[in-house]
Design a protein around this motif. Structure first.
Motif, PDB file in Angstrom:
ATOM      1  N   VAL A 155       0.963  -1.132  -0.100  1.00 37.28           N
ATOM      2  CA  VAL A 155       0.109   0.090  -0.069  1.00 37.28           C
ATOM      3  C   VAL A 155       0.644   1.190  -0.122  1.00 37.28           C
ATOM      4  CG1 VAL A 155      -1.872  -1.000   1.064  1.00 37.28           C
ATOM      5  CG2 VAL A 155      -0.124  -0.021   2.484  1.00 37.28           C
ATOM      6  N   ALA A 156       0.052   2.318  -0.565  1.00 30.85           N
ATOM      7  CA  ALA A 156       1.241   3.385  -0.770  1.00 30.85           C
ATOM      8  C   ALA A 156       0.400   4.813  -0.622  1.00 30.85           C
ATOM      9  CB  ALA A 156       1.993   3.730  -2.024  1.00 30.85           C
ATOM     10  N   LEU A 157       1.114   5.804  -0.050  1.00 28.48           N
ATOM     11  CA  LEU A 157       0.563   7.032   0.112  1.00 28.48           C
ATOM     12  C   LEU A 157       1.511   7.985  -0.741  1.00 28.48           C
ATOM     13  CD1 LEU A 157      -0.895   8.954   2.797  1.00 28.48           C
ATOM     14  CD2 LEU A 157       0.980  10.140   1.668  1.00 28.48           C
ATOM     15  N   GLY A 158       1.142   8.744  -1.577  1.00 28.28           N
ATOM     16  CA  GLY A 158       1.763   9.687  -2.511  1.00 28.28           C
ATOM     17  C   GLY A 158       1.561  11.237  -2.505  1.00 28.28           C
ATOM     18  N   LEU A 159       2.597  12.076  -2.471  1.00 36.25           N
ATOM     19  CA  LEU A 159       2.225  13.511  -2.377  1.00 36.25           C
ATOM     20  C   LEU A 159       2.821  14.133  -3.676  1.00 36.25           C
ATOM     21  CD1 LEU A 159       3.691  14.323   1.058  1.00 36.25           C
ATOM     22  CD2 LEU A 159       1.453  14.056   0.536  1.00 36.25           C
ATOM     23  N   THR A 160       1.888  15.070  -4.372  1.00 37.60           N
ATOM     24  CA  THR A 160       2.284  15.538  -5.515  1.00 37.60           C
ATOM     25  C   THR A 160       1.685  16.776  -6.060  1.00 37.60           C
ATOM     26  OG1 THR A 160       2.300  15.116  -8.087  1.00 37.60           O
ATOM     27  CG2 THR A 160       0.406  14.294  -6.907  1.00 37.60           C
ATOM     28  N   VAL A 161       2.079  17.673  -6.743  1.00 43.37           N
ATOM     29  CA  VAL A 161       1.422  18.984  -7.076  1.00 43.37           C
ATOM     30  C   VAL A 161       0.478  18.807  -7.992  1.00 43.37           C
ATOM     31  CG1 VAL A 161       1.758  21.321  -7.815  1.00 43.37           C
ATOM     32  CG2 VAL A 161       3.446  20.414  -6.121  1.00 43.37           C
TER      33      VAL A 161
END
Length: 251
Positions: A92-98
């Protein structure tokens, strides 16, 4: 078999900047639970989940992530405290992006290592938002106080990410799109990240930006600020301390 691991990291020195390596020593201890609940959603932390209003502390399928921010310190940015819970035989993963359609996403992966008796595995990676069919690329990012557990296919983890900024200016910005998703992991190779939820732009320093409030922990306080930009790493030199817990993950 259920496996529960905690990563306790004593860093001799960590210097985060493009192309610069760090030195860290890791040790592992068993029998540490990771408890993730909705307590504080909308009050002390931004919460996201799919399906809507699912219970990360329950037994039903729930992909849940939360982000709590410390006070912003320009130009180094903000420390994020992240919780992640999901069902997967891989990761499972959490991502941060603009912008989830272009540029890159800083992706934090918590996985079940099937090649090592289903133990917990953590890695920081980078996703190419223009080529989403490819696997994320392992990349360096300082992460502290990593804890993770695996019970069957339920993966839970929590960790802190220092010095996060959505811009390379001298102001500290906390507006990101948050991605939640899953992927495959065979113990050696990470599969492509499949997005299950895209929050759209959120001010992570405003806990009530997208979720109805629940009860807050005792003595909880919140801060607010907002901006936009792109994810940047800032150079950080940590003093020697036996209390420092951090990890530099290499490609």
């Amino acid at each position: 078999m259920d496996r529960v691991l905690i990563l306790l990291v004593a860093a001799l020195m960590v210097y985060v900047a493009p192309g610069v390596q760090g030195t860290a020593h890791l040790s592992f201890a068993n029998n540490t639970e990771v408890n993730i609940t909705r307590t504080g959603c909308g009050v002390t932390k931004v919460c996201l989940e799919t399906p809507d209003n699912c219970d990360p502390a329950g037994n039903t399928s729930c992909l849940f992530g939360s982000v709590n921010t410390s006070n912003s310190v320009a130009p180094n940015g903000t420390e994020l405290s992240i919780e992640l819970r999901g069902d997967s035989s891989g990761y499972v993963a959490l991502g941060l992006t603009v912008n989830a359609s272009e540029g890159t996403t800083m992706l934090f992966i918590c996985a079940k290592n099937s090649s090592n008796n289903g133990s917990f595995f953590f890695r920081t990676t980078q996703r190419n938002n223009s080529n989403t069919d490819t696997a994320p690329t392992p990349t360096e990012r300082r992460v502290t106080e990593i804890r993770g557990s695996v019970h069957g296919n339920v993966i839970r983890c929590e960790f802190n990410v220092p010095n996060v900024n959505a811009t390379n200016t001298r102001s500290s910005d906390t507006t990101f799109s948050v991605l939640l998703g899953v992927g495959s992991f065979d113990g050696n190779t990470l599969g492509a990240f499949n997005v299950s939820l895209n929050s759209g732009p959120l001010n992570l320093a405003n806990p009530s930006s997208n979720v109805a409030a629940t009860s807050a922990p005792n003595n909880a306080t919140t801060t607010t600020s907002g901006a936009s930009g792109a994810v940047y790493n800032h150079a950080v030199l940590l003093p020697l301390s036996i209390l420092t817990m951090s990890v530099m993950l290499r490609a």
